[in-house]
Design a protein around this motif. Sequence first.
Motif, PDB file in Angstrom:
ATOM      1  N   GLU A 237       0.846  -1.193   0.000  1.00  0.00           N
ATOM      2  CA  GLU A 237       0.000   0.000   0.000  1.00  0.00           C
ATOM      3  C   GLU A 237       0.875   1.234   0.000  1.00  0.00           C
ATOM      4  O   GLU A 237       0.749   2.105   0.863  1.00  0.00           O
ATOM      5  CB  GLU A 237      -0.885   0.036   1.245  1.00  0.00           C
ATOM      6  CG  GLU A 237      -1.758  -1.172   1.425  1.00  0.00           C
ATOM      7  CD  GLU A 237      -2.318  -1.210   2.845  1.00  0.00           C
ATOM      8  OE1 GLU A 237      -2.853  -0.192   3.285  1.00  0.00           O
ATOM      9  OE2 GLU A 237      -2.194  -2.262   3.501  1.00  0.00           O
TER      10      GLU A 237
ATOM     11  N   GLN B  80       0.808   3.824  -1.445  1.00  0.00           N
ATOM     12  CA  GLN B  80       0.086   5.101  -1.489  1.00  0.00           C
ATOM     13  C   GLN B  80      -0.384   5.578  -0.108  1.00  0.00           C
ATOM     14  O   GLN B  80      -0.755   6.723   0.056  1.00  0.00           O
ATOM     15  CB  GLN B  80      -1.100   5.009  -2.474  1.00  0.00           C
ATOM     16  CG  GLN B  80      -2.219   4.061  -2.090  1.00  0.00           C
ATOM     17  CD  GLN B  80      -1.856   2.579  -2.320  1.00  0.00           C
ATOM     18  OE1 GLN B  80      -0.750   2.255  -2.732  1.00  0.00           O
ATOM     19  NE2 GLN B  80      -2.796   1.698  -2.045  1.00  0.00           N
ATOM     20  N   THR B  81      -0.379   4.702   0.873  1.00  0.00           N
ATOM     21  CA  THR B  81      -0.886   5.117   2.184  1.00  0.00           C
ATOM     22  C   THR B  81       0.074   6.057   2.915  1.00  0.00           C
ATOM     23  O   THR B  81      -0.317   6.706   3.860  1.00  0.00           O
ATOM     24  CB  THR B  81      -1.158   3.916   3.106  1.00  0.00           C
ATOM     25  OG1 THR B  81       0.065   3.196   3.218  1.00  0.00           O
ATOM     26  CG2 THR B  81      -2.274   3.039   2.594  1.00  0.00           C
ATOM     27  N   LEU B  82       1.333   6.120   2.524  1.00  0.00           N
ATOM     28  CA  LEU B  82       2.255   7.048   3.177  1.00  0.00           C
ATOM     29  C   LEU B  82       2.196   8.415   2.484  1.00  0.00           C
ATOM     30  O   LEU B  82       2.052   8.486   1.269  1.00  0.00           O
ATOM     31  CB  LEU B  82       3.686   6.501   3.121  1.00  0.00           C
ATOM     32  CG  LEU B  82       3.986   5.286   4.017  1.00  0.00           C
ATOM     33  CD1 LEU B  82       5.429   4.834   3.818  1.00  0.00           C
ATOM     34  CD2 LEU B  82       3.741   5.578   5.480  1.00  0.00           C
TER      35      LEU B  82
END
Length: 462
Positions: free
Chosen positions: A363, A365-367
């Motif tokens: 994931e 993109q979560t950071l």
Amino acid sequence: MDFLPLFFDLKHKPCLLVGGGTIATRKARLLHKAQAKLIVVAPEVSAELQEMIAASGGEIHYEKYQTHHIDNVILVISATEIEYVNAQVAKDCHAIRLPVNVVDNLSLCSVIMPAIVDRSPLIMAVTSGGEAPVMARRVRNVMESSFPANYGKLAQLASRFRQAVKDAFTDGELRRRFWESVLNGPIAEKALAGNFDLAEKLLSDRIAAQEIDRGGEVYLVGAGPGDPDLLTFKALRLMQQAEVVLYDRLVSPEIVDMTRRDAERIYVGKRRANHAVEQQDINQMLVDIAKQGKRVLRLKGGDPFIFGRGGEEIELLAEHNIRFQVVPGITAASGCSSYAGIPLTHRDYSQSVRFITGHLKNEAQTLPWAEFKDNQQTLVFYMGLHSLPTICEQLIKHGKPHDTPAALVERGTLPTQKVHVSTIGELPELIKNKKIKAPTLFIVGSVVTLHDKLHWFKPESL
Ligand code: SAH
């Protein structure tokens, strides 16, 4: 272990001292403190030694050493400066297996004298077996300062009440707990501060009331990044109190060995995506064991509140009204950066530092990658080895220059620590074919360039 430390009961027993000079006098002081009967053979005897001999009910033979002098004594110390006399004494003693100590001649000794800290009835002895006497003395000095003079008085107080406590608490474990709570609490503090009467009164009141804390408790303790010297005093104290220990994979075996010897040790280690024991089971175990009235040590790598899930573990304890203490530890970022000569902040390079989980579970993109662009900050990725190529790729994609310095610290603070220095553009390639050993910490930012300059802080150059 080359020597077994035993404590010798010399009270009123004849001990032979060969020699009457300064060294002999120094040895005699110890024998006299242990209440031995001093038998001295020497052509001349110092005034102080004469007094000690008289006070001990002993005797002086103003003559040269002869074999018959060792008859009927239980210990011999040869403290002359004449080598052949020392050798003769040793030989005679060895022949009849009589314990003998020859001052400054280890090879002739069957027993050796340790450095002593006397807080009677508490006696501490240290030796290096003649291998590193300066270190042994240093350890002795540390003990001298760690155990103030009144420690002996406290031990005497404990000794006077030993039987009363034994009668009041027949269960061994409860008794041990009672003493621990006394020795760690206000009663001990009163005694150490010299207020013995009050300490004695408080202690007898507490025994009469059979007052003991029976509740279980959990100690959530940070064990630091690996080097056992980075433990806190509090961590060590609680490690030696708990009856049950739950520890992680990240806690080094040397540190686990520093827990109480008879404690039950339970491994609940975690490896990436391969948890030995599931988190909720660990949480539940802490509750269950504490409810049995036991003190549980939850030992975690680094700091329990930094990517340690410590918060989750105590949440359940709080819900069950179980007491707990949290002891901070040195987190991997601090340990690795110090031992690798990479300051996390520096007035010229970086005004802030950010601890980030690199455990991405696909994931990326979560950071908040865009926030990482600013070059005046240091980024520290925990659990980032697996995702390192993705992290570098994302950083570059979100505007971080590909020549931004980056370091991978392998097994930080441990003797096998390695530091791989490069840039976010090149590090993934650099480490691709290297056998990197976990745990690793990934540090990104211009502070990494300081590693070269501060190389003398690297442990291998110490
Ligand atoms: N609570 C811990 C972190 C646990 S997460 C702490 O405060 O340090 C586990 C991650 O910590 C590892 O994947 C690794 O990134 C890092 N880590 C822990 N010990 C380390 C060490 N000795 N050297 C390098 N990284 C370490």
